[in-house]
Design a protein around this motif. Structure first.
Motif, mmCIF file in Angstrom:
data_model
loop_
_atom_site.group_PDB
_atom_site.id
_atom_site.type_symbol
_atom_site.label_atom_id
_atom_site.label_comp_id
_atom_site.label_asym_id
_atom_site.label_seq_id
_atom_site.Cartn_x
_atom_site.Cartn_y
_atom_site.Cartn_z
ATOM 1 N N ARG A 144 67.851 -61.200 49.513
ATOM 2 C CA ARG A 144 68.517 -60.025 50.055
ATOM 3 C C ARG A 144 69.050 -60.300 51.458
ATOM 4 O O ARG A 144 70.182 -59.921 51.799
ATOM 5 N N PHE A 145 68.250 -60.950 52.279
ATOM 6 C CA PHE A 145 68.662 -61.228 53.652
ATOM 7 C C PHE A 145 69.879 -62.159 53.681
ATOM 8 O O PHE A 145 70.831 -61.930 54.446
ATOM 9 N N ILE A 146 69.865 -63.197 52.867
ATOM 10 C CA ILE A 146 70.981 -64.147 52.841
ATOM 11 C C ILE A 146 72.259 -63.471 52.357
ATOM 12 O O ILE A 146 73.335 -63.602 52.964
ATOM 13 N N VAL A 147 72.160 -62.722 51.257
ATOM 14 C CA VAL A 147 73.339 -62.064 50.684
ATOM 15 C C VAL A 147 73.887 -60.993 51.624
ATOM 16 O O VAL A 147 75.098 -60.946 51.904
ATOM 17 N N ASN A 148 73.015 -60.142 52.141
ATOM 18 C CA ASN A 148 73.475 -59.039 52.980
ATOM 19 C C ASN A 148 73.965 -59.515 54.343
ATOM 20 O O ASN A 148 74.838 -58.877 54.948
ATOM 21 N N LEU A 156 75.610 -54.715 57.267
ATOM 22 C CA LEU A 156 76.218 -53.382 57.273
ATOM 23 C C LEU A 156 76.324 -52.808 55.863
ATOM 24 O O LEU A 156 76.275 -51.587 55.674
ATOM 25 N N MET A 157 76.460 -53.682 54.881
ATOM 26 C CA MET A 157 76.491 -53.264 53.482
ATOM 27 C C MET A 157 75.297 -53.874 52.761
ATOM 28 O O MET A 157 74.645 -54.780 53.279
ATOM 29 N N ASP A 158 75.025 -53.375 51.576
ATOM 30 C CA ASP A 158 73.873 -53.841 50.803
ATOM 31 C C ASP A 158 74.302 -54.298 49.411
ATOM 32 O O ASP A 158 73.911 -53.721 48.397
ATOM 33 N N PRO A 159 75.118 -55.376 49.332
ATOM 34 C CA PRO A 159 75.538 -55.864 48.020
ATOM 35 C C PRO A 159 74.383 -56.414 47.192
ATOM 36 O O PRO A 159 74.458 -56.451 45.959
ATOM 37 N N ALA A 160 73.314 -56.846 47.847
ATOM 38 C CA ALA A 160 72.159 -57.361 47.099
ATOM 39 C C ALA A 160 71.590 -56.290 46.177
ATOM 40 O O ALA A 160 71.170 -56.575 45.051
ATOM 41 N N LYS A 161 71.579 -55.055 46.649
ATOM 42 C CA LYS A 161 71.075 -53.956 45.833
ATOM 43 C C LYS A 161 72.162 -53.382 44.935
ATOM 44 O O LYS A 161 71.936 -53.153 43.744
ATOM 45 N N ASN A 162 73.345 -53.159 45.494
ATOM 46 C CA ASN A 162 74.385 -52.433 44.779
ATOM 47 C C ASN A 162 75.079 -53.257 43.711
ATOM 48 O O ASN A 162 75.592 -52.697 42.732
ATOM 49 N N PRO A 167 65.870 -55.908 44.275
ATOM 50 C CA PRO A 167 65.166 -54.785 44.905
ATOM 51 C C PRO A 167 64.575 -55.142 46.264
ATOM 52 O O PRO A 167 64.267 -56.308 46.544
ATOM 53 N N ALA A 168 64.425 -54.143 47.099
ATOM 54 C CA ALA A 168 63.748 -54.315 48.385
ATOM 55 C C ALA A 168 62.249 -54.101 48.190
ATOM 56 O O ALA A 168 61.825 -53.353 47.305
ATOM 57 N N HIS A 169 61.464 -54.762 49.034
ATOM 58 C CA HIS A 169 60.004 -54.649 48.951
ATOM 59 C C HIS A 169 59.463 -54.435 50.361
ATOM 60 O O HIS A 169 59.147 -55.387 51.070
ATOM 61 N N ASP A 170 59.376 -53.175 50.767
ATOM 62 C CA ASP A 170 58.922 -52.852 52.117
ATOM 63 C C ASP A 170 57.416 -53.087 52.240
ATOM 64 O O ASP A 170 56.623 -52.435 51.542
ATOM 65 N N GLU A 171 57.050 -53.995 53.112
ATOM 66 C CA GLU A 171 55.643 -54.264 53.406
ATOM 67 C C GLU A 171 55.497 -54.459 54.910
ATOM 68 O O GLU A 171 56.384 -55.012 55.556
ATOM 69 N N ASP A 172 54.386 -53.969 55.445
ATOM 70 C CA ASP A 172 54.093 -54.187 56.856
ATOM 71 C C ASP A 172 52.662 -54.684 56.981
ATOM 72 O O ASP A 172 51.921 -54.747 55.996
ATOM 73 N N PHE A 173 52.249 -55.020 58.217
ATOM 74 C CA PHE A 173 50.937 -55.631 58.383
ATOM 75 C C PHE A 173 49.804 -54.630 58.158
ATOM 76 O O PHE A 173 48.701 -55.018 57.781
ATOM 77 N N GLY A 174 50.076 -53.354 58.388
ATOM 78 C CA GLY A 174 49.084 -52.338 58.053
ATOM 79 C C GLY A 174 48.785 -52.342 56.564
ATOM 80 O O GLY A 174 47.620 -52.245 56.145
#
Length: 278
Positions: A144-148, A156-162, A167-174
């Motif tokens: 996703r990072f490379i494509v976007n 600015l756009m999200d062609p990886a998703k669209n 899919p995005a996978h939101d994860e944080d250290f918590g």
């Protein structure tokens, strides 16, 4: 210090009055009328009692919610004050500014800003997916990072998703700490940031070190901002921008809350538990 909670006790008193008259042996009609009236009164009282009991159960459930919450909350006094402060900031400052901002900046531009900030925060998601051994998710985030960053014009756009259905996978250290069994600790409300807990505050601190948009002294060469004021500015604009894309969401969230603080606290803790369980 444990909080002092006030519970509403509903007392339901039902008064029944039955007036009976002596009837002569030949007054059959009067006896029948008295029996029907008594039967109707008994049925009405039964229905009223059932409705009142249901109402009492509803109130009891609502007002006992805070008492039965699993959240550890020794700072409830401070948390209530900070929740009230954040609520006023949201209603009287953030929302009006967001509405004015939305009237000036077109929606496609605001979506682009949101996409770009999300794309810049890629290291947090990538690292925490790796730490949780979610290798497919890490691979998706890298793609996703490379494509976007390229086709998507710097995010600015999200062609990886669209267009590529990555899919995005939101994860944080918590979430990473929770994944390995670290408990939330006590609940704490942060100024402007809102509900949190000890585990998630530790997570925010760890994520700040790898976030490109959080200024850290002695790490300037790896960061976009070169001063803490710039970091504050970036997050403020991002928060206003995000709020402008979700008008009325906060008001809709809190409209049914009888007591705002425990409602937001429990909603936050349940949401974090769900995210960790995924």
């Amino acid at each position: 210090m444990k909080p002092l909670y006030f519970f509403m006790t509903i007392a339901l008193l039902t008064f029944q009055g039955c007036a009976t008259k002596e009837a002569a042996p030949d007054t059959t009609h009067q006896q029948l009328k008295t029996e029907v009236t008594a039967s109707d009164t008994l049925q009405s009282d039964t229905d009223d009692n059932q409705i009142s009991e249901a109402q009492a159960e509803g109130f009891e459930e609502e007002f006992s919610r805070e008492e039965t919450s699993d959240a550890i909350d020794p700072l409830s006094g401070y948390n209530r004050v900070m929740t009230a402060f954040n609520d006023k900031v949201m209603i009287y400052l953030i929302n009006p500014i967001s509405e004015a901002y939305a009237s000036i900046v077109p929606q496609p531009a605001r979506i682009g800003v949101s996409n770009a900030v999300n794309n810049i925060q890629f290291p947090i998601r990538f690292a925490n997916n790796l730490l949780q051994l979610k290798f497919q998710n890490s691979s998706d985030e890298l793609k996703r990072f490379i494509v976007n960053s390229t086709i998507g014009l710097g995010g600015l756009m999200d062609p990886a998703k669209n267009h590529m259905n990555i899919p995005a996978h939101d994860e944080d250290f918590g979430q990473t700490l929770g994944h390995y069994g670290v408990g939330p600790g006590f609940h704490i409300v942060l100024p402007f940031f809102g509900p949190s807990n000890v585990r998630d505050i530790l997570g925010l601190t760890a994520d700040a070190y790898i976030s490109p948009i959080v200024y850290m002294e002695n790490l300037e060469k790896y960061k976009i901002p070169n001063h803490i004021d710039q970091t504050i500015g970036i997050f403020t604009v991002d928060f206003i921008n995000t709020t402008s894309l979700h008008p009325g969401e906060y008001e809709s969230l809190k409209k049914d809350a009888i007591d705002l603080y425990p409602f937001l606290r429990d909603t936050y803790e349940q949401k974090r538990n769900s995210e960790i369980a995924e």
